[in-house]
Write a protein that holds these residues in place. Sequence first.
Motif, PDB file in Angstrom:
ATOM      1  N   LEU A 244       0.834  -1.195   0.000  1.00 18.65           N
ATOM      2  CA  LEU A 244       0.000   0.000   0.000  1.00 18.65           C
ATOM      3  C   LEU A 244       0.875   1.254   0.000  1.00 18.65           C
ATOM      4  CD1 LEU A 244      -2.669   1.441   0.082  1.00 18.65           C
ATOM      5  CD2 LEU A 244      -2.802   0.986   2.555  1.00 18.65           C
ATOM      6  N   GLY A 245       1.964   1.224   0.764  1.00 17.89           N
ATOM      7  CA  GLY A 245       2.887   2.351   0.750  1.00 17.89           C
ATOM      8  C   GLY A 245       3.451   2.606  -0.639  1.00 17.89           C
ATOM      9  N   HIS A 246       3.837   1.541  -1.328  1.00 18.60           N
ATOM     10  CA  HIS A 246       4.336   1.694  -2.694  1.00 18.60           C
ATOM     11  C   HIS A 246       3.254   2.275  -3.610  1.00 18.60           C
ATOM     12  CE1 HIS A 246       8.350   0.047  -2.517  1.00 18.60           C
ATOM     13  NE2 HIS A 246       7.928  -1.016  -1.875  1.00 18.60           N
ATOM     14  N   ALA A 247       2.020   1.829  -3.431  1.00 19.16           N
ATOM     15  CA  ALA A 247       0.930   2.354  -4.256  1.00 19.16           C
ATOM     16  C   ALA A 247       0.775   3.856  -4.064  1.00 19.16           C
ATOM     17  CB  ALA A 247      -0.371   1.637  -3.907  1.00 19.16           C
ATOM     18  N   LEU A 248       0.749   4.306  -2.829  1.00 18.68           N
ATOM     19  CA  LEU A 248       0.557   5.730  -2.547  1.00 18.68           C
ATOM     20  C   LEU A 248       1.764   6.541  -3.000  1.00 18.68           C
ATOM     21  CD1 LEU A 248      -1.078   5.449   0.986  1.00 18.68           C
ATOM     22  CD2 LEU A 248      -2.203   5.638  -1.242  1.00 18.68           C
ATOM     23  N   HIS A 249       2.958   6.020  -2.787  1.00 19.39           N
ATOM     24  CA  HIS A 249       4.167   6.701  -3.245  1.00 19.39           C
ATOM     25  C   HIS A 249       4.165   6.818  -4.769  1.00 19.39           C
ATOM     26  CE1 HIS A 249       8.559   6.861  -4.276  1.00 19.39           C
ATOM     27  NE2 HIS A 249       8.552   7.762  -3.311  1.00 19.39           N
ATOM     28  N   HIS A 250       3.816   5.739  -5.454  1.00 22.52           N
ATOM     29  CA  HIS A 250       3.780   5.753  -6.920  1.00 22.52           C
ATOM     30  C   HIS A 250       2.752   6.755  -7.434  1.00 22.52           C
ATOM     31  CE1 HIS A 250       4.007   4.062 -11.022  1.00 22.52           C
ATOM     32  NE2 HIS A 250       2.724   4.368 -11.059  1.00 22.52           N
ATOM     33  N   LEU A 251       1.554   6.731  -6.868  1.00 24.17           N
ATOM     34  CA  LEU A 251       0.487   7.612  -7.349  1.00 24.17           C
ATOM     35  C   LEU A 251       0.789   9.075  -7.035  1.00 24.17           C
ATOM     36  CD1 LEU A 251      -2.592   5.401  -6.418  1.00 24.17           C
ATOM     37  CD2 LEU A 251      -1.584   5.749  -8.692  1.00 24.17           C
ATOM     38  N   ALA A 357      -9.074  -1.727  -1.786  1.00 22.79           N
ATOM     39  CA  ALA A 357     -10.052  -0.934  -1.029  1.00 22.79           C
ATOM     40  C   ALA A 357      -9.424   0.354  -0.514  1.00 22.79           C
ATOM     41  CB  ALA A 357     -10.611  -1.761   0.126  1.00 22.79           C
ATOM     42  N   ALA A 358      -8.202   0.259  -0.003  1.00 23.08           N
ATOM     43  CA  ALA A 358      -7.530   1.434   0.552  1.00 23.08           C
ATOM     44  C   ALA A 358      -7.200   2.449  -0.543  1.00 23.08           C
ATOM     45  CB  ALA A 358      -6.260   1.009   1.286  1.00 23.08           C
ATOM     46  N   ILE A 359      -6.713   1.966  -1.687  1.00 21.22           N
ATOM     47  CA  ILE A 359      -6.418   2.875  -2.803  1.00 21.22           C
ATOM     48  C   ILE A 359      -7.675   3.611  -3.237  1.00 21.22           C
ATOM     49  CG2 ILE A 359      -5.775   2.976  -5.246  1.00 21.22           C
ATOM     50  CD1 ILE A 359      -3.834   0.665  -4.693  1.00 21.22           C
ATOM     51  N   ARG A 360      -8.768   2.877  -3.361  1.00 16.95           N
ATOM     52  CA  ARG A 360     -10.018   3.493  -3.824  1.00 16.95           C
ATOM     53  C   ARG A 360     -10.473   4.595  -2.876  1.00 16.95           C
ATOM     54  NH1 ARG A 360     -14.710   0.229  -6.910  1.00 16.95           N
ATOM     55  NH2 ARG A 360     -16.036   2.000  -7.440  1.00 16.95           N
TER      56      ARG A 360
END
Length: 396
Positions: A244-251, A357-360
């Motif tokens: 999830l951290g990678h997702a938020l950092h990437h976005l 779910a968290a990304i959304r």
Amino acid sequence: MTDESTGTKTADWSPLVPDADGTYAARFKDMRERCPVAWSDDFGGFWALTKHEDIVKACKDPGTFSSQQQFAVPHLDLGFPWLPLQSDPPDHGPYRQVLTPFLSKPRIQGFEPRLRELARALIEPLRERETFDASEEFAQPFAGEALCLALNIPEDMWSEFRSWTWNISTAFSTGNVPLILEVAASVRSYVEREIKDKTDNPGDDLMSAFLATRINGRSLTSTEIHGYYMLLTSAGHDTSANSLGHALHHLAHHPEHAARLRAEPELIPRAVEEIVRFYGPLIGLGRTCTKDIELRDRTIKAGEQVALVWAAAARDEDQFEDADTFVLDRPVTRSVSFGFGAHYCVGADLGRVQIAAAIREFLDAFSEFAPNGDVVRTIWPTQGFRSIPVRVPAVP
């Protein structure tokens, strides 16, 4: 490289020296091309397998590449097995089966609305601020609460469980053995209390399931149950928090991808698969070689440590087209980022559903978010973040 006349090995690399950007992408690419079976002198010495093909073969051969003696490099022996990971077939199946009902795909998918509620509850206080830490204040606690929900951990224990997950991930990323021992002692006390309580008052919770389990006709020992909880508080939490951290950092660094996912939320599950493949939150797991073998002109001897480097295999050019390119809507591939074979991650479906779910919810809550300073990364055996500072638009 090994000097055949003396048997002396020369180190090919060190996991304690990542790339200049704090990742291992360039280093692993070089290893795949130059020495795909690489020796490191660190942690008592170990071999690293970096090619997808070799890792798949090793996973299919637990008789040679055993998990029973160790499951990680470096090996950490605290007097209990980290179950079910630290076991081999045929015992591995029964050890794993006790967790399966809690982590089955239909059950986890049924939790999706509740997972989104957990995400919204963590996001709500952040909406009132212009800056916050997306790892420490969202990804880390969310992953802990999602795991507690899936495993039927009593809500009055969630806070303590979250402290365990945070401390043990900190301990592993910093090599703080005393902190690991402190968490292990706290978990042991909890296990002893729960065994006593659930023996008299069984329910549909995880401890009751452990007490009802039989392995080769016998009950699980308290030491084995302790090992389950230690694994869940480390690998069960850390990989999802890192992803999830990678997702938020990437976005945050690719607002065009964030905008596309807002417009096409049906792409989020595929984006999650690519995030896990591309960023490799769990770099690798360990095995012990049980006999002398030859692999790509290297001799691995019986008793030597071997790391299956998932993060390197996930960017293997022989397996994936444009392996070093992040493709937001990449078709689902046969990545080994969730493991392979008997030890394929039992919590993979929970990881996928909770991250999506968290990304959304994060994208719904923040129309924009951007980096706000330097991140703090972890190194071997995980690629994650201790800190991801972000900035969001001020609330009108």
